[in-house]
Design an enzyme around this catalytic site. Structure first.
Site, PDB file in Angstrom:
ATOM      1  CG  LEU A 228      -6.558  -0.777  51.581  1.00  0.00           C
ATOM      2  CD1 LEU A 228      -7.896  -0.097  51.772  1.00  0.00           C
ATOM      3  CD2 LEU A 228      -5.969  -0.375  50.230  1.00  0.00           C
TER       4      LEU A 228
ATOM      5  CG  ASP B 213       5.295  -4.330  51.152  1.00  0.00           C
ATOM      6  OD1 ASP B 213       6.405  -3.854  51.447  1.00  0.00           O
ATOM      7  OD2 ASP B 213       4.540  -4.838  51.994  1.00  0.00           O
ATOM      8  N   GLY B 214       8.003  -4.979  49.367  1.00  0.00           N
ATOM      9  CA  GLY B 214       8.949  -6.098  49.361  1.00  0.00           C
ATOM     10  C   GLY B 214      10.350  -5.759  48.887  1.00  0.00           C
TER      11      GLY B 214
ATOM     12  CG  LEU C 156      -0.636   4.953  32.127  1.00  0.00           C
ATOM     13  CD1 LEU C 156      -1.747   3.952  32.474  1.00  0.00           C
ATOM     14  CD2 LEU C 156       0.725   4.273  32.321  1.00  0.00           C
TER      15      LEU C 156
ATOM     16  CG  HIS D 207      14.116   1.254  48.325  1.00  0.00           C
ATOM     17  ND1 HIS D 207      12.891   0.673  48.526  1.00  0.00           N
ATOM     18  CD2 HIS D 207      14.598   1.559  49.567  1.00  0.00           C
ATOM     19  CE1 HIS D 207      12.629   0.631  49.829  1.00  0.00           C
ATOM     20  NE2 HIS D 207      13.655   1.149  50.482  1.00  0.00           N
TER      21      HIS D 207
HETATM   22  C1  FPP Z   1       8.216  -1.004  49.943  1.00  0.00           C
HETATM   23  O1  FPP Z   1       9.321  -1.784  50.154  1.00  0.00           O
HETATM   24  C2  FPP Z   1       8.511   0.021  48.979  1.00  0.00           C
HETATM   25  C3  FPP Z   1       8.477   1.346  49.220  1.00  0.00           C
HETATM   26  C4  FPP Z   1       8.844   2.029  50.466  1.00  0.00           C
HETATM   27  C5  FPP Z   1       7.986   2.211  48.166  1.00  0.00           C
HETATM   28  C6  FPP Z   1       8.292   1.786  46.772  1.00  0.00           C
HETATM   29  C7  FPP Z   1       9.488   2.459  46.260  1.00  0.00           C
HETATM   30  C8  FPP Z   1      10.074   2.145  45.088  1.00  0.00           C
HETATM   31  C9  FPP Z   1       9.553   1.139  44.155  1.00  0.00           C
HETATM   32  C10 FPP Z   1      11.305   2.848  44.715  1.00  0.00           C
HETATM   33  C11 FPP Z   1      11.083   4.294  44.417  1.00  0.00           C
HETATM   34  C12 FPP Z   1      10.032   4.502  43.399  1.00  0.00           C
HETATM   35  C13 FPP Z   1      10.165   5.319  42.317  1.00  0.00           C
HETATM   36  C14 FPP Z   1       9.042   5.477  41.383  1.00  0.00           C
HETATM   37  C15 FPP Z   1      11.386   6.063  42.006  1.00  0.00           C
HETATM   38  P1  FPP Z   1       9.757  -2.010  51.655  1.00  0.00           P
HETATM   39  O2  FPP Z   1      11.044  -1.306  51.843  1.00  0.00           O
HETATM   40  O3  FPP Z   1       8.660  -1.625  52.594  1.00  0.00           O
HETATM   41  O4  FPP Z   1       9.952  -3.550  51.626  1.00  0.00           O
HETATM   42  P2  FPP Z   1       9.919  -4.531  52.889  1.00  0.00           P
HETATM   43  O5  FPP Z   1       8.468  -4.628  53.314  1.00  0.00           O
HETATM   44  O6  FPP Z   1      10.428  -5.806  52.299  1.00  0.00           O
HETATM   45  O7  FPP Z   1      10.801  -3.951  53.931  1.00  0.00           O
END
Ligand code: FPP
Length: 236
Positions: free
Chosen positions: A178, A18-19, A129, A35
């Site tokens: 969660l 997250d973040g 893994l 992302h």
């Molecule tokens: C949360 O950040 C992240 C996601 C929505 C999912 C995680 C996605 C990635 C790490 C990129 C794609 C992954 C791969 C493996 C190709 P958020 O957008 O909710 O952050 P915020 O809470 O700061 O808005």
């Protein structure tokens, strides 16, 4: 339905990444840039995991509720997932990493579904893994689907259908919830929350979380085994 997990005494770590969005906005960048940076973190963490005794790593890449985001952001995430699979598959094969995608597939683009099949087939023999990437994933939907497919229905059969229990659950980005991730499998997970935004999370942070986990006493509802000393103390 689930099959052959990496069976060893290594731990199952699961991460809610997250973040990304906040990291990008704080730098005046579009959320998609967060992302993209997040994908680099994924590579760092996957590389570091086996050395830290992690045998199964489950990452929450896209939740079923993430479809509610604006479509350009959804498209950017889907494109990143496709590129990740294409780019990382040879590295996974080389490094003994078995990649499995969990979650619904019927709502994904055909090209992404094909990429998933290629990656899973190419990496099926990896034993260092077991990397599980959750895409269009909802724990409640997974539990419902497993319950509908499982006979006779029991705690054990449902656990077998869902996946290995989580030992260590990490969430970055400062939130402490969660969010419909691995609800059943986290029954006795140890939780570690990090304030770091996912793009800046690193191998050192993961090592810290594993150390923190190893320092915890897991009792699974029982009482701690008495040592000779604590036993005497009760008798005094
Ligand atoms: C949360 O950040 C992240 C996601 C929505 C999912 C995680 C996605 C990635 C790490 C990129 C794609 C992954 C791969 C493996 C190709 P958020 O957008 O909710 O952050 P915020 O809470 O700061 O808005």
């Amino acid at each position: 339905m689930h099959s052959n997990f990496v069976q060893q005494s290594t731990l199952h770590a699961a991460i809610i990444m997250d973040g990304n969005g906040r990291w990008a906005l704080a730098r005046g960048l579009p959320r998609a840039a967060g992302h993209r940076a997040g994908v680099e973190t994924v590579s760092r963490i996957v590389e570091a995991a086996p050395e830290l005794g992690i045998g199964v790593l489950t990452l929450f890449a896209f939740s079923s509720d993430n479809w509610r985001r604006p479509s350009p952001e959804v498209d950017a995430l889907m494109a990143l997932l496709w590129v990740y699979l294409a780019k990382e598959t040879p590295r996974c094969v080389e490094n003994g990493i078995r990649m499995e995608i969990i979650g619904r597939r019927d709502r994904l683009e055909e090209s992404l579904r094909r990429a998933i099949q290629r990656t899973e087939a190419a990496t099926a023999h990896g034993r260092r893994l077991h990397l599980r990437m959750a895409i269009d994933y909802s724990a409640r939907a997974a539990i419902l689907a497993a319950a509908q497919e499982t006979t006779p229905l029991s705690r054990e059969s449902l656990s077998g259908a869902l996946g290995p229990p989580v030992d260590l659950l990490i969430r970055t980005g400062g939130e402490q919830r969660l969010s419909d991730f691995l609800l059943w499998e986290c029954a006795y997970a140890e939780f570690v929350f990090s304030r770091r935004m996912w793009p800046e999370y690193g191998a050192d942070d993961l090592a810290w979380a594993v150390r923190e986990f190893r320092g915890r006493q897991r009792r699974f509802g029982a009482v701690p085994q008495p040592t000779a000393k604590s036993h005497d103390a009760w008798l005094e």
